[in-house]
Enzyme design. Structure first.
Site, PDB file in Angstrom:
ATOM      1  N   HIS A   1       8.309 -32.217 -37.286  1.00 17.69           N
ATOM      2  CA  HIS A   1       8.545 -31.657 -38.607  1.00 17.69           C
ATOM      3  C   HIS A   1       7.417 -32.078 -39.534  1.00 17.69           C
ATOM      4  O   HIS A   1       6.695 -33.030 -39.263  1.00 17.69           O
ATOM      5  CB  HIS A   1       9.843 -32.203 -39.205  1.00 17.69           C
TER       6      HIS A   1
ATOM      7  N   GLU B   1       9.315 -36.701 -38.241  1.00 12.45           N
ATOM      8  CA  GLU B   1       8.741 -36.116 -39.455  1.00 12.45           C
ATOM      9  C   GLU B   1       7.335 -36.664 -39.646  1.00 12.45           C
ATOM     10  O   GLU B   1       7.109 -37.872 -39.512  1.00 12.45           O
ATOM     11  CB  GLU B   1       9.575 -36.496 -40.684  1.00 12.45           C
TER      12      GLU B   1
ATOM     13  N   HIS C   1       9.407 -27.555 -35.559  1.00 12.58           N
ATOM     14  CA  HIS C   1      10.597 -27.037 -36.228  1.00 12.58           C
ATOM     15  C   HIS C   1      10.522 -25.515 -36.366  1.00 12.58           C
ATOM     16  O   HIS C   1      11.523 -24.806 -36.192  1.00 12.58           O
ATOM     17  CB  HIS C   1      10.731 -27.706 -37.595  1.00 12.58           C
TER      18      HIS C   1
ATOM     19  N   ASP D   1       7.501 -25.562 -40.608  1.00 12.01           N
ATOM     20  CA  ASP D   1       6.823 -26.829 -40.322  1.00 12.01           C
ATOM     21  C   ASP D   1       6.740 -27.130 -38.821  1.00 12.01           C
ATOM     22  O   ASP D   1       7.558 -26.622 -38.066  1.00 12.01           O
ATOM     23  CB  ASP D   1       7.504 -27.976 -41.071  1.00 12.01           C
TER      24      ASP D   1
END
Length: 186
Positions: free
Chosen positions: A33, A119, A158, A168
């Site tokens: 992400h 992330e 993602h 993303d």
């Protein structure tokens, strides 16, 4: 990097309440992400606050719509390569939302059930930093070493699992450079 009791040894721990048990206990893939809070800004503690349900909706206009969300990821890799872990890898983090993925010949839904969410602090159109790619490559090797079903080939973005909803890690993410880092980080 090593993993001990489902925690990345090199990561700073900030425990998120937004996690629960994996229904089958399976850990077999990784979803990448991109995140920046406020959007397009880096640094600060807003991401950690979002994942720990303490984001102040009055701190920035963009936070009003997201402060009440209950989301998390297993790992955040900051712009300087620092790793922050919110959820142990054996638990389900709430990162993928409504999602589906072609896993071989089988279409799978609900990727939170079996994936690790990572992330990267960034934005779709802003290049990620070299330190992030190297930290990511090291974390991915550690994951592959600790979870036999996770391999460097079982990584997706993602946008690929929720294409109508998410973009993303975005076009600025250099998948080819990640593959080179994975080869060199062995």
């Amino acid at each position: 990097m090593t993993i001990d009791d489902h925690w990345l040894g090199a990561a700073r721990r900030v425990v998120s309440p937004n996690a629960n048990a994996r229904p089958q206990g399976e850990v077999s893939a990784v979803v990448l992400h991109g995140i920046s809070l406020p959007p397009g800004e880096f640094g600060g503690d807003a991401i950690e606050r979002l994942f720990t349900n303490s984001l102040d909706p009055k701190a920035h206009p963009a936070f009003i719509a997201i402060a009440s969300l209950r989301v998390s990821a297993h790992l955040l890799i900051r712009r300087d390569g620092e790793c922050v872990q919110f959820v142990p890898f054996d638990r389900r983090a709430w990162h993928a939302g409504k999602s589906q993925w072609h896993d071989g010949e089988r279409l799978r839904e609900g990727l939170n059930d079996f994936t690790i969410g990572i992330e990267l602090e960034g934005a779709d159109e802003v290049p990620y930093r070299e330190a992030q790619y190297w930290a990511l490559a090291q974390a991915l090797h550690a994951l592959a070493g600790s979870y036999p079903s996770v391999s460097t080939e079982r990584i997706t973005g993602h946008a690929r699992i929720a294409p109508l909803r998410k973009t993303d890690p975005g076009p600025a993410f250099d998948w080819a450079y990640l593959r080179r880092c994975l080869t060199e980080a062995v």
